[in-house]
Design a protein around this motif. Structure first.
Motif, PDB file in Angstrom:
ATOM      1  N   GLN A 197      37.004  51.278 -92.336  1.00 45.04           N
ATOM      2  CA  GLN A 197      36.960  51.877 -93.677  1.00 45.04           C
ATOM      3  C   GLN A 197      36.080  51.084 -94.652  1.00 45.04           C
ATOM      4  N   PRO A 198      34.833  50.801 -94.309  1.00 47.10           N
ATOM      5  CA  PRO A 198      33.972  50.031 -95.227  1.00 47.10           C
ATOM      6  C   PRO A 198      33.723  50.754 -96.549  1.00 47.10           C
ATOM      7  N   THR A 199      33.591  52.076 -96.500  1.00 47.12           N
ATOM      8  CA  THR A 199      33.346  52.818 -97.736  1.00 47.12           C
ATOM      9  C   THR A 199      34.539  52.726 -98.674  1.00 47.12           C
ATOM     10  N   ALA A 200      35.756  52.849 -98.134  1.00 52.66           N
ATOM     11  CA  ALA A 200      36.946  52.761 -98.969  1.00 52.66           C
ATOM     12  C   ALA A 200      37.107  51.353 -99.540  1.00 52.66           C
ATOM     13  N   ARG A 201      36.793  50.337 -98.751  1.00 54.94           N
ATOM     14  CA  ARG A 201      36.857  48.961 -99.246  1.00 54.94           C
ATOM     15  C   ARG A 201      35.873  48.758-100.400  1.00 54.94           C
ATOM     16  N   TYR A 202      34.692  49.311-100.247  1.00 54.60           N
ATOM     17  CA  TYR A 202      33.677  49.225-101.295  1.00 54.60           C
ATOM     18  C   TYR A 202      34.159  49.920-102.572  1.00 54.60           C
ATOM     19  N   ALA A 203      34.751  51.100-102.422  1.00 59.17           N
ATOM     20  CA  ALA A 203      35.258  51.835-103.584  1.00 59.17           C
ATOM     21  C   ALA A 203      36.391  51.073-104.255  1.00 59.17           C
ATOM     22  N   LEU A 204      37.235  50.417-103.455  1.00 59.52           N
ATOM     23  CA  LEU A 204      38.335  49.651-104.034  1.00 59.52           C
ATOM     24  C   LEU A 204      37.813  48.476-104.856  1.00 59.52           C
ATOM     25  N   GLU A 205      36.733  47.877-104.407  1.00 56.16           N
ATOM     26  CA  GLU A 205      36.124  46.788-105.183  1.00 56.16           C
ATOM     27  C   GLU A 205      35.625  47.299-106.528  1.00 56.16           C
ATOM     28  N   ILE A 206      35.009  48.471-106.533  1.00 56.30           N
ATOM     29  CA  ILE A 206      34.556  49.063-107.799  1.00 56.30           C
ATOM     30  C   ILE A 206      35.749  49.369-108.699  1.00 56.30           C
ATOM     31  N   ALA A 207      36.813  49.919-108.115  1.00 56.45           N
ATOM     32  CA  ALA A 207      38.004  50.233-108.900  1.00 56.45           C
ATOM     33  C   ALA A 207      38.578  48.979-109.541  1.00 56.45           C
ATOM     34  N   ALA A 208      38.630  47.883-108.788  1.00 53.05           N
ATOM     35  CA  ALA A 208      39.174  46.636-109.332  1.00 53.05           C
ATOM     36  C   ALA A 208      38.291  46.080-110.439  1.00 53.05           C
ATOM     37  N   ALA A 209      36.983  46.190-110.279  1.00 54.84           N
ATOM     38  CA  ALA A 209      36.062  45.627-111.262  1.00 54.84           C
ATOM     39  C   ALA A 209      36.085  46.395-112.576  1.00 54.84           C
ATOM     40  N   GLY A 210      36.327  47.700-112.522  1.00 53.33           N
ATOM     41  CA  GLY A 210      36.267  48.501-113.745  1.00 53.33           C
ATOM     42  C   GLY A 210      37.587  49.052-114.222  1.00 53.33           C
ATOM     43  N   SER A 408      39.956  36.843-101.309  1.00 55.39           N
ATOM     44  CA  SER A 408      39.452  35.769-102.162  1.00 55.39           C
ATOM     45  C   SER A 408      37.955  35.885-102.412  1.00 55.39           C
ATOM     46  N   VAL A 409      37.205  36.352-101.405  1.00 52.56           N
ATOM     47  CA  VAL A 409      35.754  36.504-101.565  1.00 52.56           C
ATOM     48  C   VAL A 409      35.445  37.661-102.519  1.00 52.56           C
ATOM     49  N   ILE A 410      36.121  38.777-102.313  1.00 50.79           N
ATOM     50  CA  ILE A 410      35.879  39.949-103.165  1.00 50.79           C
ATOM     51  C   ILE A 410      36.339  39.688-104.588  1.00 50.79           C
ATOM     52  N   ALA A 411      37.435  38.930-104.744  1.00 50.94           N
ATOM     53  CA  ALA A 411      37.963  38.660-106.083  1.00 50.94           C
ATOM     54  C   ALA A 411      36.958  37.922-106.954  1.00 50.94           C
ATOM     55  N   VAL A 412      36.118  37.096-106.338  1.00 53.09           N
ATOM     56  CA  VAL A 412      35.093  36.378-107.102  1.00 53.09           C
ATOM     57  C   VAL A 412      34.101  37.363-107.704  1.00 53.09           C
ATOM     58  N   ARG A 413      33.668  38.334-106.910  1.00 53.73           N
ATOM     59  CA  ARG A 413      32.719  39.328-107.431  1.00 53.73           C
ATOM     60  C   ARG A 413      33.374  40.201-108.506  1.00 53.73           C
ATOM     61  N   VAL A 414      34.627  40.555-108.289  1.00 55.31           N
ATOM     62  CA  VAL A 414      35.347  41.361-109.277  1.00 55.31           C
ATOM     63  C   VAL A 414      35.469  40.603-110.597  1.00 55.31           C
ATOM     64  N   ALA A 415      35.828  39.339-110.531  1.00 59.47           N
ATOM     65  CA  ALA A 415      35.972  38.540-111.753  1.00 59.47           C
ATOM     66  C   ALA A 415      34.641  38.425-112.485  1.00 59.47           C
ATOM     67  N   ARG A 416      33.552  38.270-111.737  1.00 55.23           N
ATOM     68  CA  ARG A 416      32.232  38.162-112.355  1.00 55.23           C
ATOM     69  C   ARG A 416      31.860  39.473-113.051  1.00 55.23           C
ATOM     70  N   ALA A 417      32.152  40.604-112.412  1.00 49.87           N
ATOM     71  CA  ALA A 417      31.842  41.899-113.024  1.00 49.87           C
ATOM     72  C   ALA A 417      32.711  42.149-114.266  1.00 49.87           C
ATOM     73  N   ARG A 418      33.978  41.772-114.185  1.00 54.37           N
ATOM     74  CA  ARG A 418      34.857  41.955-115.354  1.00 54.37           C
ATOM     75  C   ARG A 418      34.424  41.074-116.517  1.00 54.37           C
ATOM     76  N   ALA A 419      33.965  39.874-116.214  1.00 56.87           N
ATOM     77  CA  ALA A 419      33.489  38.989-117.271  1.00 56.87           C
ATOM     78  C   ALA A 419      32.273  39.582-117.967  1.00 56.87           C
ATOM     79  N   ALA A 420      31.378  40.217-117.199  1.00 55.42           N
ATOM     80  CA  ALA A 420      30.201  40.851-117.801  1.00 55.42           C
ATOM     81  C   ALA A 420      30.604  42.007-118.708  1.00 55.42           C
ATOM     82  N   ALA A 421      31.558  42.817-118.254  1.00 56.11           N
ATOM     83  CA  ALA A 421      32.016  43.937-119.074  1.00 56.11           C
ATOM     84  C   ALA A 421      32.724  43.444-120.328  1.00 56.11           C
ATOM     85  N   ALA A 422      33.568  42.415-120.189  1.00 58.07           N
ATOM     86  CA  ALA A 422      34.289  41.889-121.347  1.00 58.07           C
ATOM     87  C   ALA A 422      33.332  41.326-122.388  1.00 58.07           C
TER      88      ALA A 422
END
Length: 514
Positions: A197-210, A408-422
């Motif tokens: 499920q790579p596509t679903a994992r990718y979508a979940l990362e977007i959901a977490a970031a935004g 833990s790896v994905i969370a780093v990218r999510v945190a970086r994206a959230r910081a940019a939005a904030a």
């Protein structure tokens, strides 16, 4: 002295109000009158307080007693007034000096043996007292650690009415809050456990970031529930304001962990599909209690087997998903709870739920439409992304290849994206892209050029996309842009967001985010 006044705090929803507890003892037939809009539990305080005083070695005043709770027009509920009522009665009878209790808020329920028992909602009560200028509070020992979360307030604890009486008389001291145990490391489920499920994992990362809502659709065993349960593992920890909000709601609901510390991890609520409307959005007798939606505030609300949930219960989510709050109106008053949760729903495509998907489905087209029809159009229109799962293959499930990326790896990218939005929305107070109103994204300086949004114009004119859908796609595009580390989204980001919205993204985009 036949009159005394002490302070307490009452709750309506998450809003606390300072309450003055007055006690007047006069001549006449012995009786206890409680005024100030008390509920049933508070009306029964007269019996609890009397037994607690007698069993604590104090004499019950055999006079006509009037206890008034000010402001009288504010509904009062619960047993948290017991300690304040007992102190006011003893002070009014001349058994206690009232000076040591000046400017002190007393909270706690009394047992018949005089023990002071914990109550719900101490955190928002102490916060309300602090806002009213109160700097000292006395709370039950089991609630003391929770109360220390509020800055600027001196917290002392009691375990019995006798200890409070001895303290006021100068014979004893109050208790200090128990020290907090060390914070355990996060040990929840990890995204590395999910096969394929790579596509679903990718979508979940977007959901977490935004902070976007997601619908997961597909056959059983494809990984929908596993992915949803791992969404909190890639979300960043809550900041101070959000942690206070979440902890206060947990305190009101009586589900705060015993250590009483601030909740830093985003909450995760997954009610059973048989949950009632009141259990999901809040309610109950009297003034409503928070439901799973409010308990998931600043976190994730996961509705598994969504078509099995009552249609009326699902429809009740529509307004809170837009406003971020739940308003419960009752005869005794109106209660408001925050409800800015990230919604994730999961559903099988049909009642038979064949693991092979459409290939071996035995359901008629009418049955399939009726089953998914329980997820109404207006509700689905409020969900940002629709992800269609494919059945897992033997290679995906049984392969010995290296596991997928961990949380833990994905969370780093999510945190970086959230910081940019904030940083982008800091002047407006929005935390994530999902919070941004649509009109703001459609006006300068954030409006995208027509060459980048042409697919949205076409879909809107054809009627395949609503105005709400356009706004949600724009938010998705900004989140995709933040994950890629760019300043503004382009046509590729808008097209990708459109595919996620319509459920048409079947393979990963040709780019890497590692």
């Amino acid at each position: 002295m036949s009159y005394a006044r002490v302070l307490c705090v009452g709750l309506i929803g998450v809003a606390g109000h300072l309450v003055e507890v007055e006690a007047d003892l006069s001549s006449g037939l012995p009786a206890v009158v409680l005024t100030g809009l008390p509920d049933t539990a508070l009306n029964e305080a007269r019996d609890r307080v009397r037994a607690a005083m007698v069993n604590s070695g104090q004499e019950w005043p055999n006079r006509r007693i009037t206890v008034n709770l000010l402001p009288a027009a504010l509904p009062k509920h619960g047993s948290g007034y017991d300690l304040a009522i007992a102190a006011a009665l003893l002070a009014g009878a001349g058994e206690l000096p009232v000076t040591p209790l000046d400017g002190v808020a007393l909270l706690g329920e009394l047992g018949l043996d005089g023990a002071v028992r914990p109550i719900r909602g101490v955190l928002p009560m102490v916060a309300a007292a602090a806002q009213a200028g109160i700097t000292r509070v006395i709370v039950p020992l089991d609630n003391a650690r929770e109360a220390t979360v509020v800055p600027g307030v001196t917290v002392r604890a009691v375990d019995s009415l006798r200890r409070l009486v001895d303290f006021v008389r100068g014979y004893d001291t109050l208790l200090d809050p128990r020290p907090a145990p060390p914070v355990p490391p996060y040990s929840g489920p990890d995204l590395a456990d999910v096969a394929g499920q790579p596509t679903a994992r990718y979508a979940l990362e977007i959901a977490a970031a935004g902070g976007h809502h997601v619908a997961l659709l597909g056959p059983p065993g494809a990984g929908k529930t596993m992915l949803a349960e791992r969404l909190p593992s890639i979300l960043p920890e809550l900041d101070d304001d959000a942690a206070l909000e979440v902890t206060a709601l947990q305190s009101i609901a009586g589900v705060l962990p015993p250590d009483g510390r601030l909740i830093r991890r985003p909450p995760f609520q997954a009610p059973h599909h048989s949950a009632s409307l009141a259990a999901l959005v809040g309610g109950g007798t009297g003034l409503g209690r928070p439901g799973a939606l409010s308990l998931a505030h600043r976190g994730v609300l996961f509705l598994d087997e969504a078509p099995e949930i009552s249609r009326s219960t699902l429809q009740a989510l529509r307004q809170p998903l837009e406003s971020g709050r739940v308003l419960l109106s009752r005869a005794r008053g109106t209660t408001e709870y925050p409800a800015r949760a990230q919604l994730v729903i999961a559903a099988n495509p049909c009642p038979c739920a064949s693991p092979a998907g459409d290939q071996l489905c035995t359901c008629s087209p009418v049955a399939r439409r009726r089953y998914l029809g329980k997820l109404s159009g207006p509700l689905l229109d409020r969900i940002d992304m629709k992800i269609n799962f494919l059945p897992l293959t033997a290679v995906q499930l049984m392969s010995d290849s290296s596991p997928a990326e961990g949380s833990s790896v994905i969370a780093v990218r999510v945190a970086r994206a959230r910081a940019a939005a904030a940083e982008r929305w800091v002047a407006d107070g929005w935390r994530v892209n999902a919070d941004v109103p649509g009109p703001r994204l459609r006006r300068p300086p954030w409006r995208l050029p027509v060459r980048d949004t042409g697919v949205l114009h076409t879909a809107l004119d054809r009627g395949s996309l609503s105005a709400r859908g356009v706004d949600r796609i724009l938010r998705l595009a900004w989140t995709i842009c933040d994950l890629d580390g760019r300043d503004r989204p382009g046509a590729e980001d808008v097209g990708e967001a459109y595919q996620l919205r319509m459920g048409d993204l079947l393979q990963l985009p040709a780019k890497s985010r590692t």
